[in-house]
Design a protein around this motif. Sequence first.
Motif, mmCIF file in Angstrom:
data_model
loop_
_atom_site.group_PDB
_atom_site.id
_atom_site.type_symbol
_atom_site.label_atom_id
_atom_site.label_comp_id
_atom_site.label_asym_id
_atom_site.label_seq_id
_atom_site.Cartn_x
_atom_site.Cartn_y
_atom_site.Cartn_z
ATOM 1 N N ALA A 122 0.838 -1.210 0.000
ATOM 2 C CA ALA A 122 0.000 0.000 0.000
ATOM 3 C C ALA A 122 0.868 1.253 0.000
ATOM 4 O O ALA A 122 0.511 2.269 -0.605
ATOM 5 N N ARG A 123 2.012 1.163 0.656
ATOM 6 C CA ARG A 123 2.867 2.359 0.787
ATOM 7 C C ARG A 123 3.886 2.471 -0.342
ATOM 8 O O ARG A 123 4.593 3.468 -0.426
ATOM 9 N N ASP A 124 3.985 1.457 -1.190
ATOM 10 C CA ASP A 124 5.025 1.413 -2.225
ATOM 11 C C ASP A 124 4.455 1.906 -3.559
ATOM 12 O O ASP A 124 3.614 1.245 -4.174
ATOM 13 N N ALA A 125 4.944 3.067 -3.991
ATOM 14 C CA ALA A 125 4.390 3.679 -5.203
ATOM 15 C C ALA A 125 4.638 2.841 -6.456
ATOM 16 O O ALA A 125 3.978 3.046 -7.488
ATOM 17 N N SER A 126 5.586 1.889 -6.382
ATOM 18 C CA SER A 126 5.846 1.058 -7.568
ATOM 19 C C SER A 126 4.786 -0.039 -7.729
ATOM 20 O O SER A 126 4.738 -0.724 -8.751
ATOM 21 N N VAL A 127 3.932 -0.197 -6.729
ATOM 22 C CA VAL A 127 2.899 -1.249 -6.783
ATOM 23 C C VAL A 127 1.575 -0.647 -7.230
ATOM 24 O O VAL A 127 1.041 0.252 -6.585
ATOM 25 N N ARG A 128 1.024 -1.135 -8.343
ATOM 26 C CA ARG A 128 -0.243 -0.603 -8.849
ATOM 27 C C ARG A 128 -1.345 -1.671 -8.882
ATOM 28 O O ARG A 128 -2.483 -1.395 -9.259
#
Length: 267
Positions: free
Chosen positions: A44-50
């Motif tokens: 949830a906090r990792d911008a690379s995860v969509r």
Amino acid sequence: PDEALLKIEQEGAVRLLTLNRPQALNAFTTALLVQLRDALELAARDASVRCVLITGAGRGFCAGQDLSDPLIKPPMAAGEAPKDIGHLLNNYYIPMALSLRAMPVPVIAAVNGVAAGAGASLALGCDLVLAAESASFIQAFSKIGLIPDCGGTWLLPRLVGRAKALELALLGDKLPAAEAQRIGLIYRALPDAELAAEAMALAQKLASMPVKALAATRQALDDALLLDFEAALRNEALLQSRLGFAGDYQEGTRAFLEKRKPSFTDR
Ligand code: T3D
């Protein structure tokens, strides 16, 4: 050694989480629940995860609570006191289920085999559920004197209506994936050999979409079930107003007007 309970991989913008206790059909231990919750929070906090994709190792998806866990195992000998299952739910299941439902990106379940008890609740708590044709869903709770938990009582009637929810929850029969699709419990049943690739392709597709709007769509639909018509209209206006200021809406609309493919980055 605990790390192996949940495999965490990344493919492009998709975070793949694999429940990894195949010898027990990936039944939940408290350690696995903590790892799953932590992995969801991290994603949830990792911008690379969509997009997040959840599946199981081996022939099962998840057989629900590990019934041999000393935390909940009933007294096997005279003199032992029964355990408080509420403690397990409050401290392990609820945090995981809340993290899952609040994910800022879409979450897909690829149900590779049996999903029983809280394992079924985990799958059904995801936004889109794909299942192998050999997989099945079992509301196993009634067989051991419990009620559906980990969100089951909330999810089941919303997904299939009260009558069907009661049928599934009271009888606890095995529901094959194709039948689960037919009654609208899940998105799609697929031939076993196609599940992993199709689920990843769907996850990649969702990852390329405006995921902030997809998460807000989940929120709006869930909210609407609790609101009257006017309140739902106003909630839509509030969420839409926020999205209107976001980059993805600007990009999506500009791309449409400029007749080009949009590139979404909001999260
Ligand atoms: O206290 C609380 O329980 C609170 C929390 C509640 C949430 C819940 O999830 S309650 C529901 C718990 N789950 C169940 O009741 C399901 C129990 N499992 C089954 O009924 C069957 O295993 C299945 C129908 C899911 C699959 O059957 P099958 O024949 O394909 O496999 P199997 O032979 O039964 O299982 C394979 C192995 O996994 C086996 O171990 P073994 O004999 O090879 O060493 C089996 O004991 C183990 N296993 C399966 N489910 C669980 C489990 N071990 C611990 N806990 C399990 N839930």
